[in-house]
Design a protein around this motif. Structure first.
Motif, PDB file in Angstrom:
ATOM      1  N   LYS A 170      94.808  54.863   0.944  1.00  0.00           N
ATOM      2  CA  LYS A 170      94.292  55.441  -0.298  1.00  0.00           C
ATOM      3  C   LYS A 170      92.769  55.353  -0.356  1.00  0.00           C
ATOM      4  CE  LYS A 170      94.453  54.816  -5.276  1.00  0.00           C
ATOM      5  NZ  LYS A 170      94.910  53.965  -6.360  1.00  0.00           N
ATOM      6  N   ASP A 171      92.228  54.236   0.145  1.00  0.00           N
ATOM      7  CA  ASP A 171      90.795  53.990   0.025  1.00  0.00           C
ATOM      8  C   ASP A 171      90.316  53.195   1.235  1.00  0.00           C
ATOM      9  OD1 ASP A 171      88.307  54.123  -1.212  1.00  0.00           O
ATOM     10  OD2 ASP A 171      88.618  52.280  -2.329  1.00  0.00           O
ATOM     11  N   MET A 172      89.033  53.341   1.540  1.00  0.00           N
ATOM     12  CA  MET A 172      88.437  52.613   2.650  1.00  0.00           C
ATOM     13  C   MET A 172      87.024  52.209   2.268  1.00  0.00           C
ATOM     14  SD  MET A 172      88.074  53.843   6.587  1.00  0.00           S
ATOM     15  CE  MET A 172      86.378  54.271   6.858  1.00  0.00           C
ATOM     16  N   SER A 173      86.675  50.966   2.546  1.00  0.00           N
ATOM     17  CA  SER A 173      85.318  50.471   2.321  1.00  0.00           C
ATOM     18  C   SER A 173      84.752  50.006   3.651  1.00  0.00           C
ATOM     19  CB  SER A 173      85.318  49.284   1.352  1.00  0.00           C
ATOM     20  OG  SER A 173      85.848  49.662   0.111  1.00  0.00           O
ATOM     21  N   VAL A 174      83.503  50.359   3.922  1.00  0.00           N
ATOM     22  CA  VAL A 174      82.841  49.924   5.143  1.00  0.00           C
ATOM     23  C   VAL A 174      81.484  49.351   4.766  1.00  0.00           C
ATOM     24  CG1 VAL A 174      81.943  50.587   7.409  1.00  0.00           C
ATOM     25  CG2 VAL A 174      83.999  51.703   6.516  1.00  0.00           C
ATOM     26  N   ALA A 199      87.772  57.985   8.012  1.00  0.00           N
ATOM     27  CA  ALA A 199      88.443  57.762   6.729  1.00  0.00           C
ATOM     28  C   ALA A 199      89.385  58.915   6.395  1.00  0.00           C
ATOM     29  CB  ALA A 199      87.414  57.575   5.615  1.00  0.00           C
ATOM     30  N   GLU A 200      88.943  60.130   6.629  1.00  0.00           N
ATOM     31  CA  GLU A 200      89.795  61.294   6.365  1.00  0.00           C
ATOM     32  C   GLU A 200      91.033  61.275   7.247  1.00  0.00           C
ATOM     33  OE1 GLU A 200      87.232  64.693   6.835  1.00  0.00           O
ATOM     34  OE2 GLU A 200      86.095  64.196   5.021  1.00  0.00           O
ATOM     35  N   ASN A 201      90.862  60.894   8.506  1.00  0.00           N
ATOM     36  CA  ASN A 201      92.003  60.797   9.421  1.00  0.00           C
ATOM     37  C   ASN A 201      92.988  59.717   8.957  1.00  0.00           C
ATOM     38  OD1 ASN A 201      90.932  62.807  11.017  1.00  0.00           O
ATOM     39  ND2 ASN A 201      90.113  61.408  12.554  1.00  0.00           N
ATOM     40  N   MET A 202      92.473  58.590   8.498  1.00  0.00           N
ATOM     41  CA  MET A 202      93.343  57.507   8.027  1.00  0.00           C
ATOM     42  C   MET A 202      94.150  57.961   6.806  1.00  0.00           C
ATOM     43  SD  MET A 202      93.143  54.714   9.867  1.00  0.00           S
ATOM     44  CE  MET A 202      93.149  55.806  11.281  1.00  0.00           C
ATOM     45  N   LYS A 203      93.515  58.723   5.930  1.00  0.00           N
ATOM     46  CA  LYS A 203      94.207  59.208   4.732  1.00  0.00           C
ATOM     47  C   LYS A 203      95.276  60.243   5.083  1.00  0.00           C
ATOM     48  CE  LYS A 203      90.488  58.136   1.549  1.00  0.00           C
ATOM     49  NZ  LYS A 203      89.457  58.624   0.643  1.00  0.00           N
ATOM     50  N   LYS A 225      99.450  48.855  14.627  1.00  0.00           N
ATOM     51  CA  LYS A 225      99.041  49.002  16.030  1.00  0.00           C
ATOM     52  C   LYS A 225      98.250  50.300  16.224  1.00  0.00           C
ATOM     53  CE  LYS A 225     100.967  49.074  20.670  1.00  0.00           C
ATOM     54  NZ  LYS A 225     102.171  48.935  21.493  1.00  0.00           N
ATOM     55  N   TYR A 226      98.741  51.400  15.638  1.00  0.00           N
ATOM     56  CA  TYR A 226      98.044  52.681  15.760  1.00  0.00           C
ATOM     57  C   TYR A 226      96.700  52.653  15.034  1.00  0.00           C
ATOM     58  CZ  TYR A 226     102.478  54.584  17.486  1.00  0.00           C
ATOM     59  OH  TYR A 226     103.610  54.828  18.210  1.00  0.00           O
ATOM     60  N   ILE A 227      96.660  52.042  13.877  1.00  0.00           N
ATOM     61  CA  ILE A 227      95.408  51.954  13.115  1.00  0.00           C
ATOM     62  C   ILE A 227      94.382  51.134  13.876  1.00  0.00           C
ATOM     63  CG2 ILE A 227      94.346  51.025  11.011  1.00  0.00           C
ATOM     64  CD1 ILE A 227      96.967  51.902   9.550  1.00  0.00           C
ATOM     65  N   ILE A 228      94.788  50.005  14.422  1.00  0.00           N
ATOM     66  CA  ILE A 228      93.867  49.165  15.199  1.00  0.00           C
ATOM     67  C   ILE A 228      93.366  49.916  16.426  1.00  0.00           C
ATOM     68  CG2 ILE A 228      93.709  47.071  16.606  1.00  0.00           C
ATOM     69  CD1 ILE A 228      95.548  45.755  14.427  1.00  0.00           C
TER      70      ILE A 228
END
Length: 105
Positions: A21-25, A11-15, A90-93
């Motif tokens: 902004k936010d991530m739910s798992v 999550a920190e890397n994605m931000k 593509k990079y996120i996936i």
């Protein structure tokens, strides 16, 4: 490795890398990390056949995946409508696939 720690680092890397902004798992319909989703949204997202991007005032990338016998649901949210377009998606996936490998270890 600790599941919570791996997901938090992801999550920190994605931000940092993207405008997330936010991530739910959720794991097996139980919240594991991030913001809570209502039960209708969880049901809707779990019924999706593949990774999906929703665009309205912001943008959401929704995906689900299995690790062993566990079903994970991940929702990445952004205020920017183009966050999950083209190469960004593509990079996120690709990063999600790496996360799946780490969770399977």
């Amino acid at each position: 490795m600790n599941e919570q720690k791996v997901i938090k680092q992801f999550a920190e890397n994605m931000k940092m890398e993207f405008a997330v902004k936010d991530m739910s798992v959720y794991k097996n319909s139980e919240k594991l990390f991030g913001s809570s989703l209502d039960s209708a949204a969880i049901e809707k997202y779990l019924s999706l056949p593949c990774t999906t991007v929703y665009k309205d005032t912001g943008c959401k990338l929704v995906t689900r995946f299995n690790v062993s016998s566990d079903l994970y649901l991940m929702v990445l949210s952004s205020d920017k409508p183009d966050t999950f377009d083209g190469l960004e998606a593509k990079y996120i996936i690709s990063d999600i696939k790496k996360l799946i490998g780490k969770l399977g270890d």
